[in-house]
Design a protein around this motif. Structure first.
Motif: not given
Lengths: 230, 252
Positions: B89-95, B104
């Motif tokens: 799953x595209x697991x980047x942090x959306x914020x 980070x």
């Protein structure tokens, strides 16, 4: 149309004495109650909302009962229970305004807690996992990954809650709080003979006052929702 | 020359009474690229997740050199920094922006200097062809771009081992290649990698070793050329036959 004047739509009373100032003062009371309640509801709602996502079944059960009780009860009934209940049963003297702040805080806390719970549990599991896989501790994950996303989801909907609370303060006149609607009723009563159309004018003004109080807040919510769309 | 890095001994993984992985043994050498194959539900993704303790295991040991990796290790976050993982799953942090995603963990977890990590992140982004997207948000990227960023994000932690869990499975076909090219490049550089994939052509190209998992066991542990041309077990033959159908076209 020749004899159209302010009196024909009942706006003349506004300019009699301090009527306009009184109305705005009444709105001030309504805003004061709702904003104080908001100030209490938001932190306590966040706390309860976080607790509601915990595994502990007993904690969750009691929070659920609280939430459902507050939501099922009409706010007016809650106001009566607190206002009359406290004097008759607990022999406490609670002013109408105080009772209103208590009820609105209880209600706001419940609503806010549910919003927080919803926002927290809407964060997908893989956000936690990818944070863990990067070596973030649970605390770091919560503060750097989960919380910022939760706040973004939460802010627009909790701002809407604020406008709902402002609007619902129109009920507090039922327990004798002199807020904007009550002031309007008093003015209407006092001018019944001379300005029979006062009701229309005054309620129109109240409509505008509520609109001016809530519309900017509502716009802010919309703006944030758009800006933070993820 | 071979320097053993990752050790799996008698690994047992159960969900309740259901045994998912049974007595898995594996040693991965530094610089080795191991591709794990198997039909859906055979436990290959679960196996990968046991390697950085995203899944608790019920028996056996997983070690990175001398450090044991278990769900309740005190130094679990230390070990996880040494094992990078990229998910399906595209697991980047959306914020966070692309750069924010990469910075980070190195700054917050490893306490590294922000300027230094930024420089490294930009170099890595350039390498995967995304330097100009550093300030974009994940929502503005395509799936393939997101996965490349996710790979860079893991690499910025300087992991000793990289785990790839079907990273191209959710991508549109035209984006699969750009992600695979990044992984091939990493293999060229000598990164130690464990890759779960369904792309046979890619597996053959990237792997030093192919593992076939079936019913919770490793049933083949082979050189890729041998595995794809002359598989030993019947299970392996059956498995490869599933892909035969597509091959005439693909091989052109």
């Amino acid at each position: 149309m020749a004899d159209f004047n302010l009196a024909s739509i009942g706006l003349d009373v506004l300019f009699k004495g301090k009527n306009m100032a009184r109305l705005i003062g009444g709105l001030g009371v309504a805003l004061k109650i709702s904003l104080l309640a908001v100030a209490i509801s938001i932190p306590s709602g966040i706390l309860l909302g976080v607790l509601m996502t915990w595994e502990n079944k007993i904690v969750r059960f009691f929070l659920r009962v609280y939430l459902e009780f507050i939501r099922i009860m009409p706010q007016l009934v809650l106001l009566f229970i607190v206002f009359f209940g406290s004097t008759k049963i607990m022999k406490l003297h609670v002013s109408g305004e105080m009772a209103s702040i208590i009820v609105f805080s209880l209600w706001g806390t419940a609503e806010m807690a549910d919003l927080v719970r919803g926002a927290l549990s809407s964060i997908p599991k893989h956000q936690y996992e990818s944070a863990a896989a990067l070596g973030l501790t649970k605390t770091q994950t919560f503060f750097h990954v989960i919380l910022p996303q939760t706040i973004r989801r939460l802010l627009p909907i909790s701002i809407n809650l604020i406008t709902r609370m402002i609007k619902t303060t129109s009920l507090v006149l039922m327990i004798g709080v002199i807020e904007v609607l009550k002031v309007a009723q008093q003015i209407i009563e006092a001018n019944r003979a001379k300005s029979p159309n006062a009701a229309f004018g005054l309620y129109l003004v109240i409509f505008i006052l509520y609109f001016l109080a809530c519309w900017p807040i509502s716009m802010l919510a919309k703006y944030l929702e758009k800006k933070w769309k993820v | 020359m071979a320097e053993p890095l990752l050790f799996v001994e008698h690994l047992l993984k159960q969900y309740g009474d259901k045994v998912i992985l049974n007595d898995i043994n594996l040693t991965v050498n530094k610089g080795e690229v191991v591709v794990i194959l198997g039909s859906s539900g055979c436990g290959k993704s679960t196996f990968l997740r046991c390697l950085n303790a995203l899944e608790p295991i019920q028996g056996g040991t997983v070690r990175l050199r001398e450090e044991s990796i278990t769900h309740d290790s005190k130094n679990l976050t230390d070990i996880r920094q040494k094992i990078g993982m990229v998910f399906q799953s595209y697991d980047l942090f959306p914020h966070l922006t692309v750069l924010g995603n990469i910075l980070l963990a190195p700054t917050k977890v490893q306490g590294r200097d922000k300027a230094e990590v930024t420089q490294e992140a930009m170099a890595l982004l350039e390498r995967v062809g995304l330097k100009d997207r550093a300030d974009s948000y994940p929502a503005e990227l395509s799936g393939g771009q997101k996965q490349r960023v996710a790979i860079v994000r893991a690499l910025a932690m300087h992991p000793e081992v990289m785990l790839f869990d079907e990273v191209t499975a959710a991508l549109d076909p035209e984006m699969v290649r750009e992600v695979q090219d990044v992984m091939l490049d990493l293999a060229e550089q000598g990164k130690t990698m464990l890759i779960v994939t369904h792309e046979m052509q890619f597996a053959r190209a990237v792997a030093d070793r192919i593992l076939l998992i079936d019913d919770g066991h490793i049933i083949e542990d082979e050189d890729p050329e041998i595995f794809f041309t002359a598989p030993k077990s019947d299970k392996a033959k059956q498995f490869l036959n599933l892909f035969e159908f597509h091959r005439p076209k693909k091989n052109k």
